[in-house]
Design an enzyme around this catalytic site. Structure first.
Site, mmCIF file in Angstrom:
data_model
loop_
_atom_site.group_PDB
_atom_site.id
_atom_site.type_symbol
_atom_site.label_atom_id
_atom_site.label_comp_id
_atom_site.label_asym_id
_atom_site.label_seq_id
_atom_site.Cartn_x
_atom_site.Cartn_y
_atom_site.Cartn_z
ATOM 1 N N ASN A 29 0.993 -1.707 0.141
ATOM 2 C CA ASN A 29 -0.142 0.014 -0.547
ATOM 3 C C ASN A 29 1.094 1.254 0.212
ATOM 4 O O ASN A 29 1.646 1.371 0.569
ATOM 5 C CB ASN A 29 -0.760 0.010 1.146
ATOM 6 C CG ASN A 29 -1.770 1.497 1.497
ATOM 7 O OD1 ASN A 29 -1.903 2.062 0.537
ATOM 8 N ND2 ASN A 29 -2.307 1.752 2.449
ATOM 9 N N LYS A 31 0.230 4.231 -0.280
ATOM 10 C CA LYS A 31 -0.833 5.413 0.371
ATOM 11 C C LYS A 31 -0.264 6.760 -0.462
ATOM 12 O O LYS A 31 -0.449 6.701 -2.322
ATOM 13 C CB LYS A 31 -0.081 5.880 1.590
ATOM 14 C CG LYS A 31 0.313 4.566 2.579
ATOM 15 C CD LYS A 31 0.116 4.905 3.746
ATOM 16 C CE LYS A 31 -0.317 3.578 4.782
ATOM 17 N NZ LYS A 31 -0.058 3.567 6.557
ATOM 18 N N HIS A 115 -9.390 1.057 4.555
ATOM 19 C CA HIS A 115 -8.516 1.237 4.638
ATOM 20 C C HIS A 115 -8.186 2.633 6.950
ATOM 21 O O HIS A 115 -9.377 2.972 6.374
ATOM 22 C CB HIS A 115 -7.594 2.195 4.039
ATOM 23 C CG HIS A 115 -6.348 1.676 5.260
ATOM 24 N ND1 HIS A 115 -5.561 2.688 5.981
ATOM 25 C CD2 HIS A 115 -4.705 0.837 5.394
ATOM 26 C CE1 HIS A 115 -3.961 2.791 6.504
ATOM 27 N NE2 HIS A 115 -3.885 0.911 5.934
ATOM 28 N N GLU A 117 -6.717 4.760 7.866
ATOM 29 C CA GLU A 117 -6.696 6.203 7.571
ATOM 30 C C GLU A 117 -8.091 6.798 6.854
ATOM 31 O O GLU A 117 -7.880 8.306 7.106
ATOM 32 C CB GLU A 117 -5.390 6.084 6.708
ATOM 33 C CG GLU A 117 -3.793 6.558 7.553
ATOM 34 C CD GLU A 117 -3.045 5.431 7.051
ATOM 35 O OE1 GLU A 117 -3.300 5.917 5.124
ATOM 36 O OE2 GLU A 117 -2.099 5.216 7.515
ATOM 37 N N GLU A 187 -5.468 -5.199 10.968
ATOM 38 C CA GLU A 187 -4.277 -3.748 10.554
ATOM 39 C C GLU A 187 -5.094 -3.569 11.967
ATOM 40 O O GLU A 187 -5.222 -2.299 12.069
ATOM 41 C CB GLU A 187 -4.936 -2.847 9.398
ATOM 42 C CG GLU A 187 -3.738 -3.548 7.991
ATOM 43 C CD GLU A 187 -3.400 -2.387 7.351
ATOM 44 O OE1 GLU A 187 -2.359 -3.228 6.485
ATOM 45 O OE2 GLU A 187 -4.458 -1.806 6.999
ATOM 46 N N GLY A 193 2.234 2.202 10.749
ATOM 47 C CA GLY A 193 3.199 3.521 10.662
ATOM 48 C C GLY A 193 3.632 3.752 11.911
ATOM 49 O O GLY A 193 4.579 5.199 11.661
ATOM 50 N N SER A 233 2.606 -1.731 10.548
ATOM 51 C CA SER A 233 4.557 -2.402 10.946
ATOM 52 C C SER A 233 5.312 -3.548 9.859
ATOM 53 O O SER A 233 6.265 -4.028 10.369
ATOM 54 C CB SER A 233 4.889 -1.571 11.629
ATOM 55 O OG SER A 233 4.915 -0.087 12.308
#
Ligand code: PGA
Length: 273
Positions: A29, A31, A115, A117, A187, A193, A233
């Protein structure tokens, strides 16, 4: 089943002795990184470096503006194109949005839906995730549906409740046949991150919980087939230990997928498991 009981009951299995029962999927991904030119360079390098790998589905999910150049770069290889998001309508006055049908026309085989985010920064509710899933399952690429709890939810022992809630919301009105096409990605938000990975056991326990819930609702056959990826991560240093776990069927990789070498190493750690 609560998380503590689950852990105590010895569900964590020593996967050294077992071969994986589901083939792995490893997705990068990217991003909001890499314009179409840089993306082309990376994807070309990955195509060469990963040319010998045939047992793992490898998916690259660049930003929308780089989908075409990545698609061209990986043409003729086994690497697959994926997108990071999608709108639920087929077309219309939705400034800034991209439809499932447009992604399909560009050659996308997968699209990430829900996701964290998107959920947290762009306020995507379970309802929106559900609309997106429905649109994608109708005529789009295959969805990679992300679920995951925040640190606060984990600390309050709510991980399983959040998983149930997110899955229930996402799957509303979907047929078992549709659900069978979904790839799930667990996730944990606190691991994305942040450099904080869930331990293989923590991840495996949640994957097992999810699989049991699927089994209760849709039967053992479907649950056994479902690919459940781990994301948060994932790096070359921890990838193998995570991927070895019986319930972990691949990885959704953010930061470490932006470097050719690290993504290659992560993919290679899944070979021969
Ligand atoms: P990360 O991101 O690997 O950088 O933690 C994972 C993701 O957001 O999918």
């Amino acid at each position: 089943m609560n998380e503590k009981n689950n852990q105590k009951s010895g569900n964590h299995q020593n996967s050294e002795v077992k071969k994986k029962t589901r083939s792995l999927l490893i997705a990068g991904n990217w991003k909001m990184y890499k314009d179409h030119k840089d993306a082309y360079v990376i994807a070309t390098a990955l195509k060469e470096k990963l040319a010998d790998i045939s047992t793992i589905r490898i998916v690259l999910c660049p930003p929308f503006t780089s989908l075409q150049s990545v698609g061209q770069a990986i043409e003729g290889s086994s690497l697959l194109l994926g997108a990071q998001d999608v709108h639920w309508e087929r077309e219309g006055a939705f400034t800034g949005e991209i439809s499932a049908q447009m992604l399909l026309a560009l050659g996308c085989k997968y699209v990430i839906v829900g996701h964290s985010e998107r959920r947290h920064l762009f306020h995507e509710s379970n309802k929106i995730v559900n609309l997106k899933l429905k649109a994608v399952l109708k005529e789009g690429p295959l969805p990679i549906l992300c679920v995951g709890e925040t640190l606060q939810e984990r600390e309050r022992g709510k991980t399983e409740e959040v998983m149930e809630d997110q899955l229930k919301g996402a799957f509303e009105d979907l047929t078992p046949e549709d659900i069978g096409k979904i790839v799930l990605a667990y996730e944990p938000v606190w691991a994305i991150g942040t450099g904080k990975t869930a331990t293989p056991k923590q991840a495996n326990d949640v994957h097992l919980f999810i699989r049991r819930k699927l089994e209760e609702k849709y039967g053992p056959e479907m649950a056994a087939k479902m690919n459940i990826l781990y994301g948060g991560s994932v790096k070359p240093e921890n990838a193998k230990d995570l991927l070895k776990e019986q319930e972990i069927d691949g990885a959704l990789v953010g930061g470490a997928s932006l470097e050719v070498d690290s993504f290659e190493k992560i993919v290679r750690s899944g070979v021969d498991l």
